[in-house]
Design an enzyme around this catalytic site. Structure first.
Site, PDB file in Angstrom:
ATOM      1  N   LYS A 194     -18.653 -31.001  11.005  1.00  0.00           N
ATOM      2  CA  LYS A 194     -19.030 -29.594  11.199  1.00  0.00           C
ATOM      3  C   LYS A 194     -20.422 -29.512  11.827  1.00  0.00           C
ATOM      4  O   LYS A 194     -21.417 -29.874  11.207  1.00  0.00           O
ATOM      5  CB  LYS A 194     -19.056 -28.836   9.871  1.00  0.00           C
ATOM      6  CG  LYS A 194     -19.168 -27.336  10.140  1.00  0.00           C
ATOM      7  CD  LYS A 194     -19.670 -26.532   8.985  1.00  0.00           C
ATOM      8  CE  LYS A 194     -21.161 -26.442   8.900  1.00  0.00           C
ATOM      9  NZ  LYS A 194     -21.801 -25.701  10.003  1.00  0.00           N
ATOM     10  N   GLY A 245     -29.519 -32.259   6.825  1.00  0.00           N
ATOM     11  CA  GLY A 245     -29.950 -30.862   6.815  1.00  0.00           C
ATOM     12  C   GLY A 245     -31.080 -30.673   5.829  1.00  0.00           C
ATOM     13  O   GLY A 245     -31.814 -31.616   5.522  1.00  0.00           O
ATOM     14  N   SER A 246     -31.189 -29.467   5.313  1.00  0.00           N
ATOM     15  CA  SER A 246     -32.331 -29.142   4.453  1.00  0.00           C
ATOM     16  C   SER A 246     -32.166 -29.747   3.059  1.00  0.00           C
ATOM     17  O   SER A 246     -31.043 -29.975   2.585  1.00  0.00           O
ATOM     18  CB  SER A 246     -32.470 -27.634   4.343  1.00  0.00           C
ATOM     19  OG  SER A 246     -31.298 -27.105   3.779  1.00  0.00           O
ATOM     20  N   THR A 247     -33.281 -29.965   2.413  1.00  0.00           N
ATOM     21  CA  THR A 247     -33.274 -30.511   1.056  1.00  0.00           C
ATOM     22  C   THR A 247     -32.553 -29.560   0.102  1.00  0.00           C
ATOM     23  O   THR A 247     -31.804 -29.987  -0.774  1.00  0.00           O
ATOM     24  CB  THR A 247     -34.722 -30.781   0.611  1.00  0.00           C
ATOM     25  OG1 THR A 247     -35.256 -31.801   1.460  1.00  0.00           O
ATOM     26  CG2 THR A 247     -34.800 -31.248  -0.836  1.00  0.00           C
ATOM     27  N   GLU A 248     -32.764 -28.257   0.315  1.00  0.00           N
ATOM     28  CA  GLU A 248     -32.141 -27.264  -0.559  1.00  0.00           C
ATOM     29  C   GLU A 248     -30.609 -27.386  -0.546  1.00  0.00           C
ATOM     30  O   GLU A 248     -29.966 -27.472  -1.602  1.00  0.00           O
ATOM     31  CB  GLU A 248     -32.571 -25.896  -0.032  1.00  0.00           C
ATOM     32  CG  GLU A 248     -32.256 -24.741  -0.920  1.00  0.00           C
ATOM     33  CD  GLU A 248     -32.476 -23.432  -0.161  1.00  0.00           C
ATOM     34  OE1 GLU A 248     -33.146 -23.442   0.904  1.00  0.00           O
ATOM     35  OE2 GLU A 248     -31.944 -22.421  -0.640  1.00  0.00           O
ATOM     36  N   GLY A 250     -28.900 -29.945   0.599  1.00  0.00           N
ATOM     37  CA  GLY A 250     -28.567 -31.299   0.146  1.00  0.00           C
ATOM     38  C   GLY A 250     -28.450 -31.370  -1.381  1.00  0.00           C
ATOM     39  O   GLY A 250     -27.525 -31.987  -1.919  1.00  0.00           O
ATOM     40  N   GLU A 267     -29.416 -37.014   4.376  1.00  0.00           N
ATOM     41  CA  GLU A 267     -30.604 -37.164   5.248  1.00  0.00           C
ATOM     42  C   GLU A 267     -31.266 -35.793   5.256  1.00  0.00           C
ATOM     43  O   GLU A 267     -30.757 -34.871   5.899  1.00  0.00           O
ATOM     44  CB  GLU A 267     -30.182 -37.535   6.671  1.00  0.00           C
ATOM     45  CG  GLU A 267     -29.430 -38.832   6.787  1.00  0.00           C
ATOM     46  CD  GLU A 267     -30.347 -40.033   6.928  1.00  0.00           C
ATOM     47  OE1 GLU A 267     -31.585 -39.867   6.867  1.00  0.00           O
ATOM     48  OE2 GLU A 267     -29.822 -41.140   7.076  1.00  0.00           O
ATOM     49  N   CYS A 301     -37.074 -33.718  11.636  1.00  0.00           N
ATOM     50  CA  CYS A 301     -37.204 -34.009  10.202  1.00  0.00           C
ATOM     51  C   CYS A 301     -38.369 -34.968   9.946  1.00  0.00           C
ATOM     52  O   CYS A 301     -39.026 -34.887   8.916  1.00  0.00           O
ATOM     53  CB  CYS A 301     -35.911 -34.599   9.684  1.00  0.00           C
ATOM     54  SG  CYS A 301     -35.304 -35.925  10.729  1.00  0.00           S
ATOM     55  N   GLU A 398     -42.182 -28.008   4.457  1.00  0.00           N
ATOM     56  CA  GLU A 398     -41.728 -28.363   5.808  1.00  0.00           C
ATOM     57  C   GLU A 398     -41.669 -27.088   6.653  1.00  0.00           C
ATOM     58  O   GLU A 398     -40.963 -26.146   6.312  1.00  0.00           O
ATOM     59  CB  GLU A 398     -40.336 -28.995   5.724  1.00  0.00           C
ATOM     60  CG  GLU A 398     -39.842 -29.502   7.055  1.00  0.00           C
ATOM     61  CD  GLU A 398     -38.425 -30.075   6.989  1.00  0.00           C
ATOM     62  OE1 GLU A 398     -37.568 -29.476   6.320  1.00  0.00           O
ATOM     63  OE2 GLU A 398     -38.187 -31.117   7.622  1.00  0.00           O
TER      64      GLU A 398
END
Ligand code: NAD
Length: 495
Positions: A194, A245-248, A250, A267, A301, A398
């Site tokens: 995706k 993608g974003s830590t949130e 993830g 990642e 990133c 970030e």
């Protein structure tokens, strides 16, 4: 360059560095009005669509399918069916398809580069010289491993996992696709990928490459859509999720998969320290700092967004940095002269503006070189903050934009302590003439990648990935195969 003034010795000296526009033609790209979903080697209609735009002027480019839960299910079923055949092919046959994909990507490089810059906003010189060649290089590299897995993992019996669900972000759309798909196919898996909602077009053009390469239907399936499509893929009947993608998001995916049998690699975000010692080659370091934070508008990133400067060289370095920033050309991503292109989306621009406002409010000093930003589209001038305290939001969060925070240190120990004072751990840079100091710093930094006297260097043979909230698992190199394999001796590595 315009006026040329004659010095007394008659040598020509430019008075003013202005550049004539050098736009890359978009003729080579033929877009459809509307795209469906690529499932089982066919284009399927989606019930709903959304418009994807060009961030440089907000012009609509195409309608793209919003895949539903049922569509995702169909894509995973197609991948499952294709797995039976694909996983049984000899490795040399799989590599044949992958070499074909790599070669076609290289042949159609200009078309991909133009489309990547159009849909994502990055300067054409970056998509042309970095994104597309590296994407092709990933397929070339992993094509070479497909028939050598037993040598890659001696005395073990590597086997593919099954169907991999892969979710990617918008900052390197084609390159992230290559990072995901190439190792998965080499290892004998099939894939449902995706792309990010703001940058689906190069992934959709890639489907054309798959058909040209005559890859069996269902081995790679592409479903477009927003976060709800990604969530449906996480919940579907896949064997593994690979997420960038974003830590949130993830963290949300990790919670979702806890207690299931699905494998996971993440990642995630970063807040890299770029550390400059007083014995470094200063001009070279300034170039590295510029490349570290303004490459791809800072939508990286591993961007070197926290600059740590040894106090003794703080003033000359900041002066040189500001001087260099005045020569950055901000503007049309499709102009071959452009150094800093458009911000990817309205949403991302809002986030950058919010954090920059917070930086000013907390007391940091802002500098932006004079530059004329286009009226239409999403733009943000290259920015540097000085007088930054470690506790400021701009030093902690970030920003994912062209915004650098400068901090100082006195001793190597202090540099390490400050640089590691972050929840992230993706990358770092060290600038010094001393080899022993480079090795010492590399050992002390809690970061997946440490660059020395350079920054933002990528190579398919080199593993990449994070510590702490930057995620787990590695992509690239031999390490990048492991998350797509299972071993009879049930040894597993890297998440
Ligand atoms: P994002 O997390 O918002 O979105 C990434 C992808 O996840 C998109 O395709 C999105 O549609 C999808 N998604 C959103 N919600 C989801 C959900 N609930 N379940 C499943 N999928 C969902 O991130 P972004 O804004 O697109 O990308 C920027 C972030 O990506 C930054 O934090 C950046 O550091 C990170 N990034 C990391 C790497 C790396 O290798 N570590 C590389 C590039 C980008």
């Amino acid at each position: 360059m315009t006026d040329v003034e004659r010095r007394q010795d008659r040598s020509p000296v430019p008075q003013d560095w202005t550049y004539a526009p050098a736009p890359e033609s978009t003729e080579i790209v033929r877009l459809r009005e509307r795209y469906g979903l690529y499932v089982g080697g066919e284009w399927l209609d989606a019930k709903e669509h959304f418009t994807t735009i060009a961030p440089r002027d907000e012009a609509p480019l195409a309608e793209v399918g919003q895949a539903s839960e049922a569509d995702v299910h169909d894509a995973v079923t197609a991948a499952r069916e294709a797995f039976a055949g694909w996983s049984k092919l000899p490795g040399s046959e799989r590599s044949k398809y992958m070499f074909r994909i790599a070669r076609i990507l290289a042949e159609r490089a200009r078309e991909f580069a133009v489309l990547e810059s159009l849909n994502g906003g990055k300067p054409i010189k970056e998509s042309r010289d970095v994104d597309v060649p590296l994407a092709a290089a990933h397929f070339f590299y992993y094509a070479g491993w497909a028939d050598k897995l037993e040598y890659a993992f001696p005395n073990r019996t590597p086997k593919p996992l099954g169907v991999a669900g892969q979710i990617i972000p918008w900052n390197f759309p084609l390159l992230m696709l290559a990072w995901k798909i190439a190792p998965a196919l080499a290892a004998g898996n099939t894939v449902v990928l995706k792309p990010a909602e703001t940058t689906p077009l190069t992934a959709l053009l890639f489907c054309d490459v798959l058909r040209q390469a005559e890859l069996p239907g269902g081995v790679v399936n592409i479903v477009t859509g927003d976060g709800s499509t990604g969530a449906a893929l996480v919940d579907s009947d896949v064997d593994k999720i690979a997420f960038t993608g974003s830590t949130e998001v993830g963290k949300a995916i990790q919670r979702r998969l806890a207690g299931t049998d699905k494998r996971l690699t993440l990642e995630l975000g970063g807040k890299a320290a770029n550390i400059v010692f007083d014995d470094c080659a200063l001009d070279q370091a300034v170039e590295g700092i510029i490349n570290g934070i303004y490459f791809n508008q800072g939508h990286v990133c591993c961007a070197g967004s926290r600059l740590f400067v040894q106090e003794s060289i703080y003033e000359p370095l900041v002066e040189k940095l500001k001087q260099r920033m005045t020569t950055l050309r901000v503007g049309d991503p499709l102009d071959k002269n452009t150094d800093v292109g458009a911000i990817n989306s309205r949403e991302q621009l809002d986030r950058i503006e919010e954090l920059v406002a917070a930086g000013k409010e907390e007391g940091a000093e802002i500098y932006q070189p004079p530059c004329r930003l286009p009226e239409k589209g999403y733009w943000f001038a290259p920015t540097v903050f000085t007088n930054v305290a470690q506790s400021y939001r701009i030093a902690q969060e970030e920003i994912f934009g062209p915004v650098l925070s400068v901090l100082t240190f006195r001793t190597p120990d202090e540099a390490v302590e400050k640089a590691n004072n972050t929840p992230y751990g993706l990358s770092a840079g060290v600038w010094t003439e001393k080899g022993s100091r480079i090795l010492w710093m590399a050992q002390k930094m809690r970061a997946g990648v440490v660059w020395a006297n350079t920054f933002n260097r990528f190579d398919p043979t080199s593993p990449f990935g994070g510590y702490k909230e930057s995620g787990f698992g590695r992509e690239g190199g031999l390490h990048g195969l492991e998350p797509y394999l299972t071993f009879d001796d049930s040894e597993t590595f890297g998440g």
